[in-house]
Design a protein around this motif. Structure first.
Motif, mmCIF file in Angstrom:
data_model
loop_
_atom_site.group_PDB
_atom_site.id
_atom_site.type_symbol
_atom_site.label_atom_id
_atom_site.label_comp_id
_atom_site.label_asym_id
_atom_site.label_seq_id
_atom_site.Cartn_x
_atom_site.Cartn_y
_atom_site.Cartn_z
ATOM 1 N N SER A 134 -4.914 27.664 4.748
ATOM 2 C CA SER A 134 -3.507 27.361 5.055
ATOM 3 C C SER A 134 -2.554 28.148 4.163
ATOM 4 N N ALA A 135 -2.945 29.357 3.775
ATOM 5 C CA ALA A 135 -2.129 30.147 2.847
ATOM 6 C C ALA A 135 -0.915 30.746 3.544
ATOM 7 N N GLN A 136 0.182 30.857 2.784
ATOM 8 C CA GLN A 136 1.366 31.565 3.282
ATOM 9 C C GLN A 136 1.366 32.981 2.717
ATOM 10 N N ALA A 137 1.546 33.967 3.597
ATOM 11 C CA ALA A 137 1.570 35.366 3.180
ATOM 12 C C ALA A 137 2.987 35.917 3.099
ATOM 13 N N PHE A 138 3.937 35.178 3.666
ATOM 14 C CA PHE A 138 5.343 35.585 3.671
ATOM 15 C C PHE A 138 6.175 34.346 3.988
ATOM 16 N N VAL A 139 7.496 34.481 3.977
ATOM 17 C CA VAL A 139 8.386 33.353 4.266
ATOM 18 C C VAL A 139 8.685 33.345 5.762
ATOM 19 N N GLU A 140 8.236 32.301 6.437
ATOM 20 C CA GLU A 140 8.367 32.174 7.888
ATOM 21 C C GLU A 140 9.311 31.014 8.208
ATOM 22 N N ALA A 141 10.040 31.104 9.310
ATOM 23 C CA ALA A 141 10.961 30.031 9.709
ATOM 24 C C ALA A 141 10.220 28.698 9.835
ATOM 25 N N LEU A 206 -9.001 30.623 6.312
ATOM 26 C CA LEU A 206 -9.065 29.452 7.183
ATOM 27 C C LEU A 206 -7.651 28.976 7.491
ATOM 28 N N HIS A 207 -7.374 28.668 8.760
ATOM 29 C CA HIS A 207 -6.015 28.251 9.123
ATOM 30 C C HIS A 207 -6.055 27.343 10.355
ATOM 31 N N GLY A 208 -5.454 26.168 10.242
ATOM 32 C CA GLY A 208 -5.369 25.244 11.369
ATOM 33 C C GLY A 208 -4.317 25.683 12.371
ATOM 34 N N ASP A 209 -4.597 25.504 13.657
ATOM 35 C CA ASP A 209 -3.608 25.951 14.649
ATOM 36 C C ASP A 209 -2.455 24.958 14.809
ATOM 37 N N ASN A 210 -2.537 23.800 14.126
ATOM 38 C CA ASN A 210 -1.418 22.842 14.107
ATOM 39 C C ASN A 210 -0.753 22.777 12.731
ATOM 40 N N ASP A 211 -0.939 23.820 11.931
ATOM 41 C CA ASP A 211 -0.360 23.837 10.577
ATOM 42 C C ASP A 211 1.163 23.844 10.668
ATOM 43 N N GLU A 212 1.773 22.785 10.149
ATOM 44 C CA GLU A 212 3.228 22.647 10.237
ATOM 45 C C GLU A 212 3.968 23.553 9.254
ATOM 46 N N LEU A 225 -3.878 43.424 5.819
ATOM 47 C CA LEU A 225 -3.473 44.175 4.634
ATOM 48 C C LEU A 225 -4.464 44.151 3.485
ATOM 49 N N THR A 226 -5.433 43.229 3.511
ATOM 50 C CA THR A 226 -6.375 43.153 2.393
ATOM 51 C C THR A 226 -7.197 44.427 2.295
ATOM 52 N N GLY A 227 -7.539 44.777 1.043
ATOM 53 C CA GLY A 227 -8.291 45.997 0.817
ATOM 54 C C GLY A 227 -9.788 45.843 0.973
ATOM 55 N N GLY A 228 -10.258 44.621 1.205
ATOM 56 C CA GLY A 228 -11.694 44.371 1.359
ATOM 57 C C GLY A 228 -11.998 43.883 2.766
ATOM 58 N N PRO A 229 -13.289 43.643 3.054
ATOM 59 C CA PRO A 229 -13.660 43.106 4.367
ATOM 60 C C PRO A 229 -13.188 41.670 4.514
ATOM 61 N N GLY A 230 -12.778 41.293 5.712
ATOM 62 C CA GLY A 230 -12.255 39.941 5.894
ATOM 63 C C GLY A 230 -12.669 39.309 7.192
ATOM 64 N N VAL A 231 -12.680 37.976 7.194
ATOM 65 C CA VAL A 231 -12.946 37.214 8.409
ATOM 66 C C VAL A 231 -11.943 36.062 8.471
ATOM 67 N N MET A 232 -11.408 35.823 9.655
ATOM 68 C CA MET A 232 -10.426 34.759 9.861
ATOM 69 C C MET A 232 -11.050 33.677 10.730
ATOM 70 N N ARG A 233 -10.849 32.433 10.358
ATOM 71 C CA ARG A 233 -11.363 31.308 11.140
ATOM 72 C C ARG A 233 -10.203 30.382 11.517
ATOM 73 N N ARG A 234 -9.918 30.332 12.810
ATOM 74 C CA ARG A 234 -8.890 29.432 13.335
ATOM 75 C C ARG A 234 -9.530 28.068 13.546
ATOM 76 N N LEU A 235 -8.850 27.013 13.082
ATOM 77 C CA LEU A 235 -9.392 25.655 13.155
ATOM 78 C C LEU A 235 -8.606 24.870 14.202
ATOM 79 N N PRO A 236 -9.147 24.705 15.406
ATOM 80 C CA PRO A 236 -8.431 24.014 16.482
ATOM 81 C C PRO A 236 -8.117 22.562 16.120
ATOM 82 N N GLY A 237 -6.892 22.154 16.447
ATOM 83 C CA GLY A 237 -6.483 20.766 16.242
ATOM 84 C C GLY A 237 -6.292 20.365 14.796
ATOM 85 N N CYS A 238 -6.223 21.348 13.897
ATOM 86 C CA CYS A 238 -6.145 21.061 12.460
ATOM 87 C C CYS A 238 -4.756 21.381 11.925
#
Length: 259
Positions: A134-141, A206-212, A225-238
């Motif tokens: 649930s990390a923030q990478a920038f300031v979003e509305a 890791l990021h929930g698709d209902n993250d407020e 933008l990361t300089g290394g290998p990455g994987v993203m996991r969307r968590l439905p209903g989270c």
């Protein structure tokens, strides 16, 4: 999980003592997982997750209260622009020195995820894995709207007592450190864009698709933008706290990533 050794520690820094707790399984590998809490968080608010994480991975897990939070000493002033990136050289660096940590895996929730990115970037030779939740990478509305709604909620009678339970007399400072910084004009242009390319280790986001407090644009930015290998996991209903809402899924993803 009864075979875990638990210990509490007090880490000296130039500005005050930090409270830390560790969970140590028998014959744990040398490389520990360090947890970085969210904007209103502390060691106690991780609840059972650190023990679950230590048990699932077989690794030593260390969590600490940043200065001004939880059982750590009072912060001498207010958080300034750059506090997300600066934590790598402040509390986190003091923790590494105290525990004589060489290589490490860093796991950060919410703003702690941004701090985890900064730690991975600052210690590229020692960080062997980066996990953001649930990390923030920038300031979003969406982030600002969530913070405004939470601030209104905390203004209701009795709501501050929830924070006081974990932060004591520092609760008002903790709330203001979150709300005032993120809603401040000088913070509007903040992002991790400059820090992310310095990360060299593998990333699990890791990021929930209902993250407020943030859309899927955040993990997408981290991976792009990361300089290394990455994987993203969307968590439905989270929502915003996957380690509480979907603990088993989070643990399974972390175990798979660390393999």
């Amino acid at each position: 999980m009864s075979n875990l050794h638990r210990a509490e520690h007090w880490v000296d820094t130039a500005e005050g003592k930090l409270f830390a707790r560790e969970w140590l399984p028998p014959q744990a590998p040398v490389v520990p997982i360090v947890l970085l809490h969210d904007s209103l968080g502390c060691v106690a608010l991780w609840r059972d997750f650190p023990a679950q994480l230590a048990h699932a991975t077989g690794r030593r897990v260390i969590a600490y209260d940043r200065l001004g939070f939880g059982r750590s000493d009072t912060h001498p002033g207010r958080l300034r622009l750059g506090f997300v990136e600066d934590e790598a050289q402040l509390g986190f660096a003091a923790l590494r020195e105290y525990f004589a940590i060489g290589d490490f895996i860093v796991f950060g929730h919410s703003v702690g995820g941004g701090m985890a990115v900064a730690c991975a970037a600052a210690f590229t030779g020692q960080c062997v894995g980066l996990i953001t939740e649930s990390a923030q990478a920038f300031v979003e509305a969406r982030t600002l709207a969530g913070i405004r709604a939470a601030a209104l909620q905390f203004a209701q009678p009795g709501q501050m007592q929830r924070l006081e339970r974990y932060h004591g007399g520092k609760a008002e400072w903790v709330l203001r450190a979150w709300v005032d910084n993120w809603l401040g004009e000088d913070f509007a242009g903040w992002s991790l864009n400059a820090v992310l390319p310095q990360v060299r280790c593998p990333l699990l986001s890791l990021h929930g698709d209902n993250d407020e407090f943030g859309s899927q644009a955040h993990p997408e930015r981290l991976l792009a933008l990361t300089g290394g290998p990455g994987v993203m996991r969307r968590l439905p209903g989270c929502g915003h706290v996957p380690h509480r809402e979907q603990a088993e899924t989070v643990l399974a993803q972390v175990v798979q990533f660390l393999r």
